[in-house]
Design a protein around this motif. Structure first.
Motif, PDB file in Angstrom:
ATOM      1  N   LEU A 173       2.133   6.447  -6.994  1.00 28.23           N
ATOM      2  CA  LEU A 173       1.100   7.314  -7.544  1.00 28.23           C
ATOM      3  C   LEU A 173       1.337   8.794  -7.222  1.00 28.23           C
ATOM      4  O   LEU A 173       1.093   9.664  -8.051  1.00 28.23           O
ATOM      5  N   LEU A 174       1.794   9.054  -6.004  1.00 27.44           N
ATOM      6  CA  LEU A 174       1.931  10.452  -5.567  1.00 27.44           C
ATOM      7  C   LEU A 174       3.298  11.055  -5.867  1.00 27.44           C
ATOM      8  O   LEU A 174       3.450  12.272  -5.786  1.00 27.44           O
ATOM      9  N   GLY A 175       4.269  10.255  -6.216  1.00 30.31           N
ATOM     10  CA  GLY A 175       5.611  10.770  -6.482  1.00 30.31           C
ATOM     11  C   GLY A 175       5.640  11.841  -7.564  1.00 30.31           C
ATOM     12  O   GLY A 175       6.167  12.935  -7.360  1.00 30.31           O
ATOM     13  N   PRO A 176       5.080  11.578  -8.753  1.00 29.19           N
ATOM     14  CA  PRO A 176       5.085  12.613  -9.795  1.00 29.19           C
ATOM     15  C   PRO A 176       4.290  13.860  -9.405  1.00 29.19           C
ATOM     16  O   PRO A 176       4.643  14.970  -9.780  1.00 29.19           O
ATOM     17  N   ALA A 177       3.218  13.679  -8.642  1.00 23.92           N
ATOM     18  CA  ALA A 177       2.417  14.833  -8.221  1.00 23.92           C
ATOM     19  C   ALA A 177       3.212  15.727  -7.267  1.00 23.92           C
ATOM     20  O   ALA A 177       3.146  16.956  -7.362  1.00 23.92           O
ATOM     21  N   VAL A 178       3.987  15.123  -6.366  1.00 27.14           N
ATOM     22  CA  VAL A 178       4.811  15.909  -5.446  1.00 27.14           C
ATOM     23  C   VAL A 178       5.904  16.637  -6.223  1.00 27.14           C
ATOM     24  O   VAL A 178       6.189  17.817  -5.982  1.00 27.14           O
ATOM     25  N   ALA A 179       6.507  15.969  -7.192  1.00 31.09           N
ATOM     26  CA  ALA A 179       7.549  16.606  -7.995  1.00 31.09           C
ATOM     27  C   ALA A 179       6.978  17.744  -8.830  1.00 31.09           C
ATOM     28  O   ALA A 179       7.599  18.802  -8.968  1.00 31.09           O
ATOM     29  N   ALA A 180       5.787  17.562  -9.385  1.00 30.93           N
ATOM     30  CA  ALA A 180       5.164  18.608 -10.195  1.00 30.93           C
ATOM     31  C   ALA A 180       4.758  19.792  -9.335  1.00 30.93           C
ATOM     32  O   ALA A 180       4.792  20.939  -9.786  1.00 30.93           O
ATOM     33  N   ALA A 181       4.385  19.538  -8.114  1.00 31.30           N
ATOM     34  CA  ALA A 181       3.969  20.630  -7.228  1.00 31.30           C
ATOM     35  C   ALA A 181       5.152  21.510  -6.845  1.00 31.30           C
ATOM     36  O   ALA A 181       4.973  22.670  -6.502  1.00 31.30           O
ATOM     37  N   GLN A 182       6.358  20.984  -6.904  1.00 31.13           N
ATOM     38  CA  GLN A 182       7.525  21.766  -6.513  1.00 31.13           C
ATOM     39  C   GLN A 182       8.079  22.616  -7.654  1.00 31.13           C
ATOM     40  O   GLN A 182       8.891  23.486  -7.428  1.00 31.13           O
ATOM     41  N   GLU A 183       7.658  22.386  -8.874  1.00 30.25           N
ATOM     42  CA  GLU A 183       8.117  23.215  -9.981  1.00 30.25           C
ATOM     43  C   GLU A 183       7.409  24.564  -9.898  1.00 30.25           C
ATOM     44  O   GLU A 183       6.299  24.684  -9.408  1.00 30.25           O
ATOM     45  N   ARG A 184       8.059  25.582 -10.399  1.00 26.92           N
ATOM     46  CA  ARG A 184       7.497  26.932 -10.326  1.00 26.92           C
ATOM     47  C   ARG A 184       7.470  27.538 -11.734  1.00 26.92           C
ATOM     48  O   ARG A 184       8.242  28.451 -12.030  1.00 26.92           O
ATOM     49  N   PRO A 185       6.600  27.068 -12.571  1.00 29.52           N
ATOM     50  CA  PRO A 185       6.591  27.593 -13.934  1.00 29.52           C
ATOM     51  C   PRO A 185       6.177  29.059 -13.994  1.00 29.52           C
ATOM     52  O   PRO A 185       6.527  29.770 -14.908  1.00 29.52           O
ATOM     53  N   HIS A 186       5.426  29.531 -13.009  1.00 25.98           N
ATOM     54  CA  HIS A 186       4.980  30.922 -13.023  1.00 25.98           C
ATOM     55  C   HIS A 186       6.082  31.887 -12.600  1.00 25.98           C
ATOM     56  O   HIS A 186       5.929  33.087 -12.756  1.00 25.98           O
ATOM     57  N   GLU A 187       7.172  31.359 -12.057  1.00 25.70           N
ATOM     58  CA  GLU A 187       8.275  32.232 -11.672  1.00 25.70           C
ATOM     59  C   GLU A 187       9.356  32.156 -12.727  1.00 25.70           C
ATOM     60  O   GLU A 187       9.119  32.478 -13.871  1.00 25.70           O
ATOM     61  N   TRP A 188      10.542  31.742 -12.374  1.00 24.57           N
ATOM     62  CA  TRP A 188      11.645  31.791 -13.324  1.00 24.57           C
ATOM     63  C   TRP A 188      11.959  30.458 -13.991  1.00 24.57           C
ATOM     64  O   TRP A 188      12.698  30.427 -14.934  1.00 24.57           O
ATOM     65  N   GLY A 189      11.446  29.378 -13.477  1.00 21.41           N
ATOM     66  CA  GLY A 189      11.683  28.078 -14.091  1.00 21.41           C
ATOM     67  C   GLY A 189      13.147  27.687 -14.030  1.00 21.41           C
ATOM     68  O   GLY A 189      13.832  27.903 -13.047  1.00 21.41           O
ATOM     69  N   THR A 217       0.835  -1.204   0.000  1.00 20.71           N
ATOM     70  CA  THR A 217       0.000   0.000   0.000  1.00 20.71           C
ATOM     71  C   THR A 217       0.872   1.256   0.000  1.00 20.71           C
ATOM     72  O   THR A 217       0.623   2.189  -0.760  1.00 20.71           O
ATOM     73  N   VAL A 218       1.897   1.255   0.827  1.00 22.06           N
ATOM     74  CA  VAL A 218       2.801   2.406   0.875  1.00 22.06           C
ATOM     75  C   VAL A 218       3.544   2.543  -0.444  1.00 22.06           C
ATOM     76  O   VAL A 218       3.686   3.647  -0.982  1.00 22.06           O
ATOM     77  N   ALA A 219       4.003   1.446  -0.997  1.00 19.96           N
ATOM     78  CA  ALA A 219       4.712   1.490  -2.275  1.00 19.96           C
ATOM     79  C   ALA A 219       3.787   1.998  -3.380  1.00 19.96           C
ATOM     80  O   ALA A 219       4.209   2.781  -4.245  1.00 19.96           O
ATOM     81  N   GLY A 220       2.534   1.603  -3.367  1.00 22.78           N
ATOM     82  CA  GLY A 220       1.569   2.075  -4.374  1.00 22.78           C
ATOM     83  C   GLY A 220       1.309   3.566  -4.235  1.00 22.78           C
ATOM     84  O   GLY A 220       1.238   4.302  -5.228  1.00 22.78           O
TER      85      GLY A 220
END
Length: 111
Positions: free
Chosen positions: A17-33, A10-13
């Motif tokens: 599933l949430l790994g890419p979402a956490v990585a995408a949330a940390q990007e800042r396309p509205h700032e300097w990228g 369950t933890v591995a699943g």
């Protein structure tokens, strides 16, 4: 044991599933990228002001060091009077205010 296997899967699943979402949330396309940060440029938000303040700071440090060295050198070169009373006595004798005997007597008193 079966219970531990389900928990791990369950933890591995969730991580999968949430790994890419956490990585995408940390990007800042509205700032300097991925480009240059705005404060790195000369005309950035604080870039010019920070550069001027740095120059002023180092200018003050260098001027302070130069003034301190000049003061120390001038302190070393100033002649120091060992005895001002004896100097006054010598000046009075040189001007002729007192005689040789009077000068010798007062010099013995001072030393």
């Amino acid at each position: 044991m079966a219970r531990d296997g389900r928990w791990v899967s369950t933890v591995a699943g969730l991580v999968t599933l949430l790994g890419p979402a956490v990585a995408a949330a940390q990007e800042r396309p509205h700032e300097w990228g991925w480009g240059m940060h705005p404060m790195w440029g000369v005309w950035g938000a604080w870039g010019l002001g920070m550069m001027l303040m740095m120059l002023v700071f180092w200018g003050v440090v260098i001027v302070g060091i130069v003034l301190a060295i000049r003061w120390l050198v001038s302190q070393r070169n100033e002649p120091r009077s060992s005895d001002s009373a004896l100097d006054i006595l010598r000046q009075r004798y040189a001007r002729g205010d007192i005689s040789k005997e009077e000068f010798d007597a007062k010099k013995r008193d001072l030393t």
